[in-house]
Design a protein around this motif. Structure first.
Motif, PDB file in Angstrom:
ATOM      1  N   GLU A  61       0.806  -1.223   0.000  1.00  0.00           N
ATOM      2  CA  GLU A  61       0.000   0.000   0.000  1.00  0.00           C
ATOM      3  C   GLU A  61       0.835   1.268   0.000  1.00  0.00           C
ATOM      4  OE1 GLU A  61      -2.511  -0.458   3.399  1.00  0.00           O
ATOM      5  OE2 GLU A  61      -3.788  -1.988   2.450  1.00  0.00           O
ATOM      6  N   ASP A  62       2.082   1.181   0.512  1.00  0.00           N
ATOM      7  CA  ASP A  62       2.948   2.360   0.590  1.00  0.00           C
ATOM      8  C   ASP A  62       4.391   1.894   0.382  1.00  0.00           C
ATOM      9  OD1 ASP A  62       4.507   4.558   1.235  1.00  0.00           O
ATOM     10  OD2 ASP A  62       3.454   5.022   3.105  1.00  0.00           O
ATOM     11  N   SER A  94       7.173   3.166   0.724  1.00  0.00           N
ATOM     12  CA  SER A  94       8.170   3.494   1.749  1.00  0.00           C
ATOM     13  C   SER A  94       8.297   2.378   2.785  1.00  0.00           C
ATOM     14  CB  SER A  94       7.814   4.815   2.441  1.00  0.00           C
ATOM     15  OG  SER A  94       6.640   4.686   3.232  1.00  0.00           O
TER      16      SER A  94
END
Length: 425
Positions: free
Chosen positions: A232-233, A235
């Protein structure tokens, strides 16, 4: 005796300590330490010599390894403070009864020598290393699960008692410290061993220590939650990689961190002539070892490298930091890495509660990064030779690995113990 805390820290962090030349006693940007030691010389004329020999001791024993320095600094620092401010003697004037009084003090220190949290000793203020007024030599240990609760710190300070591990560390460091002072012809003897032998607070423990680890269910949730975060991200590809690496390669958090004498880089992954994968580790005791990398781990390495615009298996010439900062350059400290892992634990906790595993999720409020190392080793110990596991973990002896991870006798004892009855047959 006044309840005012009049002591102050004596030695800065490892990084700042290394900046002081070995022939220089005090650092120019930290004038408070020199002023404090000079003030102690009014009541203890040898305080300056005590400080000088302690600094040399820390330079000798703690220069290469930050964790060793922190342990030795903490123990010798509070010992000097007690000796000068409370006992009013130089450390080389202390007799056996004085050392016994110090152990009484360590076991139950005054409440005003105890802080609620771990605070830095010094802060930067206008180019000067200034004392942090919140620092204290002792700290209350608050379980992670209780840190958000309304805690009565005053009562906890009054109830404080030194743990067995902390007491053993005190004796170990002071024994090495006095051996150093004797070698340097500053002290005339070392009575620590005899004081330890008759210490009323030490408990001879014949039981086994349970390894702090995650269950298969808890680990599956952590891994799946970390994958979900990364999906989802981007990072959080870093979060997933750190967690997978600590568990799969049995690493300590310090072995992934940027240190004074070691910077983990991508080039520390390598292949031998038979195409086996390895990772070079700089571990405890300044010892280097190579950890085997399983095939299942390669997909996590690959997706992490792709998130950093790196392709293929790392080349030995690659100098990119293994764990990168999202902002800035260089690698990350152990404290920064722990915060990232904690995010993964917190998200896994939420997912477990949501899926109806609230009871099993509670242990994640206590888990630390070191549990990942124990989890990986505990899961693999039955399927790999003990010698191989000892080498992977960086243990000097297979006995250490056996003692920590092989507990079949205890498991059998627990199994048979469950059959005991309260009522007569």
């Amino acid at each position: 005796m006044s309840d005012a805390f009049i002591a102050q820290p004596l030695f800065d962090s490892h990084r700042h300590f290394l900046l002081i030349h070995k022939n220089t006693l005090f650092c120019d940007d930290n004038p408070t330490v020199k002023a404090f030691v000079e003030s102690c010389c009014d009541s203890v004329p040898q305080a300056m010599d005590d400080y000088r020999f302690t600094k040399e001791f820390l330079q000798s024993k703690g220069r290469r390894n930050e964790a060793t320095y922190n342990l030795f600094r903490g123990e010798t620092e509070k010992f000097l403070l007690w000796s000068w401010l409370i006992n009013k003697k130089s450390v080389v004037q202390l007799k056996r009864r004085d050392l016994e009084s110090y152990i009484d003090f360590v076991n139950k220190p005054p409440h005003y020598w105890i802080s609620n949290y771990v605070y830095r000793r010094f802060d930067n203020r206008n180019g000067i290393r200034d004392i942090n007024p919140d620092w204290r030599p002792f700290t209350i240990k608050i379980p992670k699960a209780q840190r958000l609760d309304d805690i009565d710190f005053k009562q906890k300070k009054l109830n404080y008692k030194c743990s067995q591990d902390a007491l053993k560390a005190t004796f170990s460091v002071l024994n090495v410290f006095y051996d150093h002072l004797v070698t340097e012809d500053y002290a005339f003897g070392n009575a620590i061993a005899s004081v330890k032998k008759d210490c009323p607070y030490l408990i001879k423990d014949s039981s086994f220590n349970e390894v702090k680890r995650l269950s298969s269910l808890q680990w599956d949730f952590i891994l799946e939650s970390s994958i979900k975060m990364a999906d989802e991200d981007e990072s959080h590809e870093r979060t997933l990689f750190i967690i997978a690496t600590l568990k799969t390669l049995y690493l300590r958090i310090s072995e992934l961190s940027e240190r004074t004498n070691w910077s983990p880089v991508m080039g520390h992954f390598w292949q031998d002539k038979d195409k086996n994968h390895w990772f070079k580790v700089f571990g405890k005791g300044a010892k280097q070892r190579d950890v085997s990398v399983p095939d299942s781990y390669l997909e996590y390495l690959d997706r992490y490298r792709q998130s950093r615009a790196l392709s293929g298996y790392p080349l030995s010439s690659e100098t990119d930091p293994l764990i990168h900062k999202l902002k800035g350059s260089g690698g990350m400290t152990a404290r920064q890495l722990r915060r990232i892992v904690q995010q993964g634990f917190d998200f896994a906790y939420q997912q477990m509660v949501k899926e109806g595993f609230a009871s099993e999720a509670q242990i994640l409020k206590e888990a630390t990064t070191h549990w990942l190392r124990h989890t990986g080793a505990s899961m693999d110990i039955d399927s790999r030779p003990l010698k191989h596991m000892a080498d992977e973990l960086g243990h000097a002896s297979m006995g250490t690995t056996d003692r920590i991870y092989v507990q079949s006798d205890h498991l059998e004892r627990a199994k048979s113990g469950k059959k005991r009855l309260i009522e007569s047959r």
